[in-house]
Scaffold this motif. Structure first.
Motif, PDB file in Angstrom:
ATOM      1  N   LYS A 105       0.829  -1.203   0.000  1.00 58.22           N
ATOM      2  CA  LYS A 105       0.000   0.000   0.000  1.00 58.22           C
ATOM      3  C   LYS A 105       0.866   1.256   0.000  1.00 58.22           C
ATOM      4  O   LYS A 105       0.571   2.233  -0.697  1.00 58.22           O
ATOM      5  CB  LYS A 105      -0.928   0.003   1.219  1.00 58.22           C
ATOM      6  CG  LYS A 105      -2.090  -0.987   1.107  1.00 58.22           C
ATOM      7  CD  LYS A 105      -3.041  -0.835   2.276  1.00 58.22           C
ATOM      8  CE  LYS A 105      -4.266  -1.732   2.111  1.00 58.22           C
ATOM      9  NZ  LYS A 105      -5.230  -1.549   3.217  1.00 58.22           N
ATOM     10  N   ALA A 106       1.938   1.221   0.785  1.00 65.82           N
ATOM     11  CA  ALA A 106       2.836   2.370   0.856  1.00 65.82           C
ATOM     12  C   ALA A 106       3.524   2.593  -0.488  1.00 65.82           C
ATOM     13  O   ALA A 106       3.686   3.743  -0.934  1.00 65.82           O
ATOM     14  CB  ALA A 106       3.877   2.155   1.951  1.00 65.82           C
ATOM     15  N   ARG A 107       3.917   1.511  -1.147  1.00 64.93           N
ATOM     16  CA  ARG A 107       4.581   1.649  -2.441  1.00 64.93           C
ATOM     17  C   ARG A 107       3.609   2.199  -3.498  1.00 64.93           C
ATOM     18  O   ARG A 107       3.971   3.040  -4.321  1.00 64.93           O
ATOM     19  CB  ARG A 107       5.133   0.300  -2.905  1.00 64.93           C
ATOM     20  CG  ARG A 107       5.896   0.396  -4.230  1.00 64.93           C
ATOM     21  CD  ARG A 107       6.645  -0.885  -4.524  1.00 64.93           C
ATOM     22  NE  ARG A 107       7.326  -0.768  -5.805  1.00 64.93           N
ATOM     23  CZ  ARG A 107       6.800  -1.151  -6.972  1.00 64.93           C
ATOM     24  NH1 ARG A 107       5.589  -1.679  -7.011  1.00 64.93           N
ATOM     25  NH2 ARG A 107       7.477  -1.022  -8.096  1.00 64.93           N
ATOM     26  N   MET A 130       3.728   5.709  -5.814  1.00 70.42           N
ATOM     27  CA  MET A 130       3.501   5.774  -7.258  1.00 70.42           C
ATOM     28  C   MET A 130       2.489   6.873  -7.582  1.00 70.42           C
ATOM     29  O   MET A 130       2.679   7.650  -8.524  1.00 70.42           O
ATOM     30  CB  MET A 130       3.012   4.421  -7.774  1.00 70.42           C
ATOM     31  CG  MET A 130       4.065   3.323  -7.739  1.00 70.42           C
ATOM     32  SD  MET A 130       3.386   1.681  -8.109  1.00 70.42           S
ATOM     33  CE  MET A 130       2.759   1.935  -9.779  1.00 70.42           C
ATOM     34  N   TYR A 131       1.411   6.941  -6.805  1.00 71.66           N
ATOM     35  CA  TYR A 131       0.416   8.004  -6.988  1.00 71.66           C
ATOM     36  C   TYR A 131       1.059   9.378  -6.768  1.00 71.66           C
ATOM     37  O   TYR A 131       0.761  10.346  -7.478  1.00 71.66           O
ATOM     38  CB  TYR A 131      -0.750   7.823  -6.013  1.00 71.66           C
ATOM     39  CG  TYR A 131      -1.628   6.631  -6.290  1.00 71.66           C
ATOM     40  CD1 TYR A 131      -1.825   6.161  -7.579  1.00 71.66           C
ATOM     41  CD2 TYR A 131      -2.270   5.957  -5.250  1.00 71.66           C
ATOM     42  CE1 TYR A 131      -2.635   5.057  -7.834  1.00 71.66           C
ATOM     43  CE2 TYR A 131      -3.088   4.857  -5.497  1.00 71.66           C
ATOM     44  CZ  TYR A 131      -3.261   4.407  -6.790  1.00 71.66           C
ATOM     45  OH  TYR A 131      -4.062   3.318  -7.042  1.00 71.66           O
ATOM     46  N   TYR A 172       1.131  12.423  -9.513  1.00 75.01           N
ATOM     47  CA  TYR A 172       0.555  13.748  -9.258  1.00 75.01           C
ATOM     48  C   TYR A 172       1.626  14.836  -9.313  1.00 75.01           C
ATOM     49  O   TYR A 172       1.420  15.902  -9.904  1.00 75.01           O
ATOM     50  CB  TYR A 172      -0.151  13.801  -7.899  1.00 75.01           C
ATOM     51  CG  TYR A 172      -0.613  15.213  -7.604  1.00 75.01           C
ATOM     52  CD1 TYR A 172      -1.665  15.764  -8.335  1.00 75.01           C
ATOM     53  CD2 TYR A 172       0.063  16.011  -6.686  1.00 75.01           C
ATOM     54  CE1 TYR A 172      -2.047  17.083  -8.137  1.00 75.01           C
ATOM     55  CE2 TYR A 172      -0.318  17.328  -6.486  1.00 75.01           C
ATOM     56  CZ  TYR A 172      -1.374  17.856  -7.214  1.00 75.01           C
ATOM     57  OH  TYR A 172      -1.734  19.162  -7.024  1.00 75.01           O
ATOM     58  N   ASP A 173       2.783  14.567  -8.699  1.00 76.26           N
ATOM     59  CA  ASP A 173       3.836  15.582  -8.683  1.00 76.26           C
ATOM     60  C   ASP A 173       4.369  15.888 -10.081  1.00 76.26           C
ATOM     61  O   ASP A 173       4.799  17.005 -10.349  1.00 76.26           O
ATOM     62  CB  ASP A 173       4.985  15.132  -7.779  1.00 76.26           C
ATOM     63  CG  ASP A 173       4.702  15.399  -6.314  1.00 76.26           C
ATOM     64  OD1 ASP A 173       3.791  16.196  -6.032  1.00 76.26           O
ATOM     65  OD2 ASP A 173       5.370  14.818  -5.446  1.00 76.26           O
ATOM     66  N   THR A 174       4.354  14.903 -10.964  1.00 72.75           N
ATOM     67  CA  THR A 174       4.776  15.141 -12.348  1.00 72.75           C
ATOM     68  C   THR A 174       3.843  16.148 -13.018  1.00 72.75           C
ATOM     69  O   THR A 174       4.294  17.064 -13.725  1.00 72.75           O
ATOM     70  CB  THR A 174       4.787  13.820 -13.152  1.00 72.75           C
ATOM     71  OG1 THR A 174       5.688  12.893 -12.532  1.00 72.75           O
ATOM     72  CG2 THR A 174       5.229  14.059 -14.589  1.00 72.75           C
ATOM     73  N   ILE A 175       2.542  15.990 -12.772  1.00 66.77           N
ATOM     74  CA  ILE A 175       1.558  16.946 -13.294  1.00 66.77           C
ATOM     75  C   ILE A 175       1.786  18.315 -12.659  1.00 66.77           C
ATOM     76  O   ILE A 175       1.776  19.353 -13.333  1.00 66.77           O
ATOM     77  CB  ILE A 175       0.125  16.456 -13.002  1.00 66.77           C
ATOM     78  CG1 ILE A 175      -0.152  15.144 -13.735  1.00 66.77           C
ATOM     79  CG2 ILE A 175      -0.909  17.514 -13.406  1.00 66.77           C
ATOM     80  CD1 ILE A 175      -1.440  14.461 -13.315  1.00 66.77           C
ATOM     81  N   ILE A 193       9.416  14.199  -6.410  1.00 65.30           N
ATOM     82  CA  ILE A 193       9.386  13.060  -7.338  1.00 65.30           C
ATOM     83  C   ILE A 193      10.595  12.162  -7.107  1.00 65.30           C
ATOM     84  O   ILE A 193      10.479  10.933  -7.033  1.00 65.30           O
ATOM     85  CB  ILE A 193       9.360  13.555  -8.800  1.00 65.30           C
ATOM     86  CG1 ILE A 193       8.027  14.230  -9.109  1.00 65.30           C
ATOM     87  CG2 ILE A 193       9.593  12.391  -9.770  1.00 65.30           C
ATOM     88  CD1 ILE A 193       7.977  14.902 -10.462  1.00 65.30           C
ATOM     89  N   ILE A 194      11.766  12.791  -6.974  1.00 65.48           N
ATOM     90  CA  ILE A 194      12.995  12.029  -6.729  1.00 65.48           C
ATOM     91  C   ILE A 194      12.889  11.274  -5.409  1.00 65.48           C
ATOM     92  O   ILE A 194      13.223  10.088  -5.307  1.00 65.48           O
ATOM     93  CB  ILE A 194      14.210  12.966  -6.713  1.00 65.48           C
ATOM     94  CG1 ILE A 194      14.398  13.620  -8.083  1.00 65.48           C
ATOM     95  CG2 ILE A 194      15.476  12.216  -6.316  1.00 65.48           C
ATOM     96  CD1 ILE A 194      15.434  14.720  -8.109  1.00 65.48           C
TER      97      ILE A 194
END
Length: 208
Positions: free
Chosen positions: A12-14, A18-19, A23-26, A54-55
């Motif tokens: 769940k944490a992983r 990913m989510y 979102y941060d890419t957007i 993101i990193i």
């Protein structure tokens, strides 16, 4: 915690990380575009902070994936150490850039233009980031994970900065406070440096 229950929380944490990356890419794409078009130091700094997120989230996802794949405890600890160092370095890089950009624009008295695009992504982030913080802290406590807790603080920095940038954007537009934008950007630096140092110390405490 039972192995089966721990694996459940690890997955769940992983997935949460990913989510976070998606979102941060957007967020990065929209905020940097809006920041450079309007000339807002605060929006640009906020977008760069999202790149660091993101990193950080990607590195943490890599660490969680390693435990899910049942790699050795030594390798897991090594990934934990690397993750905390990445988070610490991320805070430092963001602090240096924001300081330079905000101070430069303050002394040059640069006034940013209004950005509807920037306002929109800021308002969306006011909703998304608290959700990410809550779940990161939840799984961090469940897994006794210092790096997840540190990453939740990284997201809190982004939330804090979101409020500051939004306030600066509105102050420039409606109060004609030209200095509000660089000041809003600079407000994040002390907190970011503090949390970066804490992540670094936690990383040093892990022996591999």
């Amino acid at each position: 915690m039972e192995d089966q229950q721990r694996e459940k929380y690890l997955k769940k944490a992983r997935k949460l990380q990913m989510y976070n990356v998606i979102y941060d890419t957007i967020e990065v794409a929209v905020s940097l575009t809006a920041g450079f078009i309007s000339g807002s130091a605060a929006l640009i700094g906020w977008g760069l902070d999202s790149i660091i997120e993101i990193i950080s989230a990607s590195t943490l996802g890599w660490r969680l994936h390693g435990e899910i794949k049942d790699i050795s405890d030594k390798r897991v600890k090594k990934r934990e150490k690397i993750t905390l160092y990445v988070i610490a370095t991320s805070f430092l890089i963001v602090s240096i850039f924001i300081t330079y950009d905000s101070v430069t624009k303050f002394f040059n008295k640069e006034t940013p233009d209004w950005s509807t695009m920037g306002l929109t992504i800021l308002l969306v982030s006011l909703v998304v980031n608290p959700i990410l913080i809550w779940y990161k802290r939840k799984y961090g406590k469940k897994l006794d994970s210092k790096e997840l807790i540190a990453d939740s603080k990284d997201t809190f920095v982004c939330l804090y900065q979101t409020v500051a940038v939004l306030g600066g954007l509105l102050a420039v537009q409606y109060l004609d406070w030209w200095w509000a934008d660089p000041v809003a950007a600079f407000l994040i630096v002390p907190y970011a440096l503090k949390e970066g140092w804490e992540a670094f110390k936690n990383g040093r405490e892990i022996s591999v």
